[in-house]
Scaffold this active site. Sequence first.
Site, PDB file in Angstrom:
ATOM      1  N   SER A 126       0.828  -1.195   0.000  1.00  0.00           N
ATOM      2  CA  SER A 126       0.000   0.000   0.000  1.00  0.00           C
ATOM      3  C   SER A 126       0.872   1.258   0.000  1.00  0.00           C
ATOM      4  O   SER A 126       1.679   1.460  -0.904  1.00  0.00           O
ATOM      5  CB  SER A 126      -0.957  -0.039   1.203  1.00  0.00           C
ATOM      6  OG  SER A 126      -1.969   0.928   1.073  1.00  0.00           O
ATOM      7  N   GLU A 223      -1.909  -2.708  -8.050  1.00  0.00           N
ATOM      8  CA  GLU A 223      -3.117  -2.992  -7.263  1.00  0.00           C
ATOM      9  C   GLU A 223      -3.523  -1.717  -6.563  1.00  0.00           C
ATOM     10  O   GLU A 223      -2.761  -0.744  -6.510  1.00  0.00           O
ATOM     11  CB  GLU A 223      -2.857  -4.123  -6.266  1.00  0.00           C
ATOM     12  CG  GLU A 223      -1.797  -3.821  -5.217  1.00  0.00           C
ATOM     13  CD  GLU A 223      -2.343  -3.214  -3.931  1.00  0.00           C
ATOM     14  OE1 GLU A 223      -3.542  -3.359  -3.637  1.00  0.00           O
ATOM     15  OE2 GLU A 223      -1.556  -2.560  -3.220  1.00  0.00           O
ATOM     16  N   HIS A 288      -4.460  -5.649  -1.310  1.00  0.00           N
ATOM     17  CA  HIS A 288      -5.379  -5.361  -0.212  1.00  0.00           C
ATOM     18  C   HIS A 288      -6.481  -6.407  -0.040  1.00  0.00           C
ATOM     19  O   HIS A 288      -7.416  -6.179   0.707  1.00  0.00           O
ATOM     20  CB  HIS A 288      -6.029  -3.997  -0.421  1.00  0.00           C
ATOM     21  CG  HIS A 288      -5.103  -2.838  -0.250  1.00  0.00           C
ATOM     22  ND1 HIS A 288      -4.241  -2.417  -1.246  1.00  0.00           N
ATOM     23  CD2 HIS A 288      -4.910  -2.000   0.798  1.00  0.00           C
ATOM     24  CE1 HIS A 288      -3.561  -1.372  -0.821  1.00  0.00           C
ATOM     25  NE2 HIS A 288      -3.944  -1.100   0.407  1.00  0.00           N
TER      26      HIS A 288
END
Length: 339
Positions: A126, A223, A288
């Site tokens: 992330s 992502e 995630h």
Amino acid sequence: MPSVPAAPSVPALRRPPRLAAGDRVAVVAPSGSVRADRLERGVAVLESWGLRVEVLPHVLAGDPLLRYLAAPDADRAADLQRAWLDPDVAAVICARGGYGTQRMLDLLDWDAMSAPELRKPFVGYSDATALHEAFATRLGLSTLYGPMAAAAVFGADQQTADHLRRTLFEPESVRLLTSPTAECLVPGRAHGVTAGGCLTLLAAERGTAHARADFAGSILLLEDVDEDLYALDRLLTQLLRSGALTGVAGIALGSWQDCRPPHLIKDLMAERLAPLGVPVLWELGFGHGPTSLTVPLGLPATLDADAGTLELDVPALGHRADGVSQPASHTSQIVRSVL
């Protein structure tokens, strides 16, 4: 079907050594505020692997003004630098993502952190994408795009935790990555050096001192989480227009958790990425999602979109005496890593 080139067009990065029982690892919070209960659960998982876990002083400190940060910028940077410079720390693991890594990147002493004897696994995903880029460009070190100590998935999903454990301790067992959700979006095979991470961070880092100019020769991982379709379109368009995707070897897409509307995300990826003319794999199972693979960044690998796999040329981590990665023979035994 396109053939696989004999070697990647960009050099592989140096691999850190793998972990062993009794090693000391440090948990840092370079980004968002951390929930104490999730941190406690994650530390317990790490300790169950035989690791000695040190939580750095500012992980739970909070920021008095910007409550979304784990601590003020200088304190978060100090924790990370302290952990990295400590020769007794064998790995550095992020507590969680959120937002904040970009605010503290320029506060780190990259010259001090670049000492070759300090190479060690760095784990996060992330918002940690900005750090993965910096570790690649400033330290020349491969890293692990994987679950974090205080992330909900790490404490709740056994498969996610076990895949990180095997990557850290038994990296030979996870050289072939795949997932039940993997699906060919654009057919073909490609060879390159893995790079990438969270789409939002990769787009936001364009033009900064710690990000590479482009991903030519790379197997690019992408992502994201909690974004609307138009926002994902904008982010992909930014990468395309900036030249970041020029010469990319192939693309492996991860999870798009809570992105909206879910039934159109795959169509958008095909519309934006298929014109590149490279293999594209949908939903390899990192990022995630409710179950998540750990994917090494900075290592040579083969992407087979038709088979739904990403195969590393070498294990993610070397032995204590190893240095730069050397390609392994494709005739050696590979254990299939499936979530």
